[in-house]
Write a protein that holds these residues in place. Sequence first.
Motif, PDB file in Angstrom:
ATOM      1  N   ALA A 106       0.833  -1.201   0.000  1.00  8.71           N
ATOM      2  CA  ALA A 106       0.000   0.000   0.000  1.00  8.71           C
ATOM      3  C   ALA A 106       0.869   1.252   0.000  1.00  8.71           C
ATOM      4  N   ASP A 107       0.270   2.350  -0.397  1.00 14.86           N
ATOM      5  CA  ASP A 107       0.965   3.646  -0.466  1.00 14.86           C
ATOM      6  C   ASP A 107       1.000   4.261   0.939  1.00 14.86           C
ATOM      7  N   LEU A 108       2.036   3.917   1.682  1.00 12.58           N
ATOM      8  CA  LEU A 108       2.143   4.358   3.066  1.00 12.58           C
ATOM      9  C   LEU A 108       2.149   5.879   3.178  1.00 12.58           C
ATOM     10  N   HIS A 109       2.949   6.528   2.371  1.00 15.19           N
ATOM     11  CA  HIS A 109       3.049   7.989   2.428  1.00 15.19           C
ATOM     12  C   HIS A 109       1.739   8.644   2.005  1.00 15.19           C
ATOM     13  N   GLY A 110       1.198   8.206   0.849  1.00 12.39           N
ATOM     14  CA  GLY A 110       0.004   8.855   0.316  1.00 12.39           C
ATOM     15  C   GLY A 110      -1.206   8.676   1.197  1.00 12.39           C
ATOM     16  N   ILE A 111      -1.428   7.458   1.694  1.00  9.29           N
ATOM     17  CA  ILE A 111      -2.598   7.201   2.528  1.00  9.29           C
ATOM     18  C   ILE A 111      -2.480   7.915   3.865  1.00  9.29           C
ATOM     19  N   THR A 112      -1.286   7.932   4.420  1.00  6.40           N
ATOM     20  CA  THR A 112      -1.084   8.659   5.684  1.00  6.40           C
ATOM     21  C   THR A 112      -1.381  10.140   5.498  1.00  6.40           C
ATOM     22  N   ALA A 113      -0.863  10.717   4.420  1.00  3.97           N
ATOM     23  CA  ALA A 113      -1.088  12.143   4.167  1.00  3.97           C
ATOM     24  C   ALA A 113      -2.565  12.436   3.925  1.00  3.97           C
ATOM     25  N   ALA A 114      -3.250  11.574   3.184  1.00  2.38           N
ATOM     26  CA  ALA A 114      -4.675  11.788   2.909  1.00  2.38           C
ATOM     27  C   ALA A 114      -5.487  11.736   4.202  1.00  2.38           C
ATOM     28  N   ALA A 115      -5.163  10.805   5.080  1.00  2.91           N
ATOM     29  CA  ALA A 115      -5.864  10.723   6.362  1.00  2.91           C
ATOM     30  C   ALA A 115      -5.644  11.985   7.181  1.00  2.91           C
ATOM     31  N   HIS A 116      -4.417  12.456   7.208  1.00  3.56           N
ATOM     32  CA  HIS A 116      -4.116  13.676   7.961  1.00  3.56           C
ATOM     33  C   HIS A 116      -4.842  14.890   7.382  1.00  3.56           C
ATOM     34  N   ASP A 117      -4.959  14.940   6.056  1.00  6.35           N
ATOM     35  CA  ASP A 117      -5.690  16.045   5.430  1.00  6.35           C
ATOM     36  C   ASP A 117      -7.152  16.068   5.881  1.00  6.35           C
ATOM     37  N   ALA A 118      -7.677  14.879   6.203  1.00  5.08           N
ATOM     38  CA  ALA A 118      -9.062  14.789   6.682  1.00  5.08           C
ATOM     39  C   ALA A 118      -9.152  14.925   8.201  1.00  5.08           C
ATOM     40  N   GLY A 119      -8.007  15.146   8.846  1.00  8.48           N
ATOM     41  CA  GLY A 119      -7.997  15.286  10.297  1.00  8.48           C
ATOM     42  C   GLY A 119      -8.010  13.976  11.052  1.00  8.48           C
ATOM     43  N   ALA A 120      -7.786  12.869  10.338  1.00  4.34           N
ATOM     44  CA  ALA A 120      -7.833  11.542  10.942  1.00  4.34           C
ATOM     45  C   ALA A 120      -6.426  11.039  11.262  1.00  4.34           C
ATOM     46  N   LEU A 121      -6.384  10.002  12.078  1.00  8.75           N
ATOM     47  CA  LEU A 121      -5.141   9.319  12.391  1.00  8.75           C
ATOM     48  C   LEU A 121      -5.029   8.050  11.542  1.00  8.75           C
ATOM     49  N   VAL A 122      -3.817   7.460  11.536  1.00  4.45           N
ATOM     50  CA  VAL A 122      -3.587   6.225  10.790  1.00  4.45           C
ATOM     51  C   VAL A 122      -2.993   5.175  11.717  1.00  4.45           C
ATOM     52  N   VAL A 123      -3.534   3.960  11.622  1.00  7.41           N
ATOM     53  CA  VAL A 123      -2.990   2.797  12.323  1.00  7.41           C
ATOM     54  C   VAL A 123      -2.562   1.787  11.267  1.00  7.41           C
TER      55      VAL A 123
END
Length: 405
Positions: A187-204
Amino acid sequence: MAPTLADAEKLDADDPLASFRDRFVVPDDPGLVAYLDGNSLGRPPKATGERLAALVAHDWGTRLIRSWSEGWMELPFEVGDRLAAAALGAARGQTVVADSTTVCLYKLMRAAVAMRPGRTEIVADRGNFPTDRYVVEAVAAECGLTVRWVSSPPEAGVTLDQVRRVLTEQTAFVTFSHVAYRSAWIADLHGITAAAHDAGALVVWDLCHSAGSVPLDLDTAGVDLAAGCTYKFLNAGPGAPAFLYVSAAVQESFEQPITGWMGNADPFAMTSDYAHATGMRRALSGTPPITGLIGVDEGVRLVAEAGIQRIRAKAVALTELAVALADDLLKGVGLGSPRDPARRGGHVTVTHPDAAVLSEKLIAAGVVVDHRPPDGIRIGLSPLTTSYAELHRAMTVFAEVLTRS
């Protein structure tokens, strides 16, 4: 034309990691053609047996309970830091070796919900490993949240575009495996993490099939929370404790839900009230599993010595050989993993309608693989212990089993 056994033997002769095979226990099993399940349980390093014997004879056998104050108490953090440096791309003070993967994921997910109060949704992968899905559903039920599932083809995995389409201002956290357990999709670790942060969410992130196989850069990617097992590519032993990563950026707000005495600010004060410890100690619950930690430590030392980039290079070469041989030798078998090696982790899944029966026949013929329902046969390739010739012989046996079936 498919690579020959001579080609595979030439790759072994030129392999800079070939000598590491001698650092592992070699089974006295003349019927074993190839062990291709190291992505489920890695082989035991010889040093682990020696270290455990020393533990029984000295640290435990002689020093007894005094060993807690002579190094055992700090072992979860010291081993965690070594793991972070060798395989996670993470600075010190953010990784600890603790409980099972399931317990670690539960801690992280509950903490993520608490860090995003008022949000009502979790984004998760419907095709993820069962434990991940079960924990997501349990956390959602406990906290009154809705799960927004992402689905993808079984031979692939979750993409950034899929994640973006389901993220909302109500997303508390998203959780995915970095390498899919079935297909090996990265999976796109960088892209998905950044997208979650843009939505104000965290990533696990679940790193079970990444740690020790695929280079990671958790700090650079801005990952919040992650967990992973140690008995696959880290060769720590059956049931060895998993690890938690909690970014320094969120540690002060991290409140894990299983408040045991080891996570207290002063474990030996025996206070009546619980107070979170600072740093990664707050991620602990119960007494550290010292025998398991020894296995993790020795496995991590081998990965650090070999170098994660060299490990990844051999993993790519092994999976490329597996795909080439599958294409040429395995008639009627499909590919259940990405063809692009940049999108593929350390194993290859092939598909067949009779995968369950074929897996049993392969194991009986000395090729140890595993079956992943409904139609997958997973070929695990552990760079420190799998040779190219071993893989070639295994695929030849596979072709023979298919012919007889």
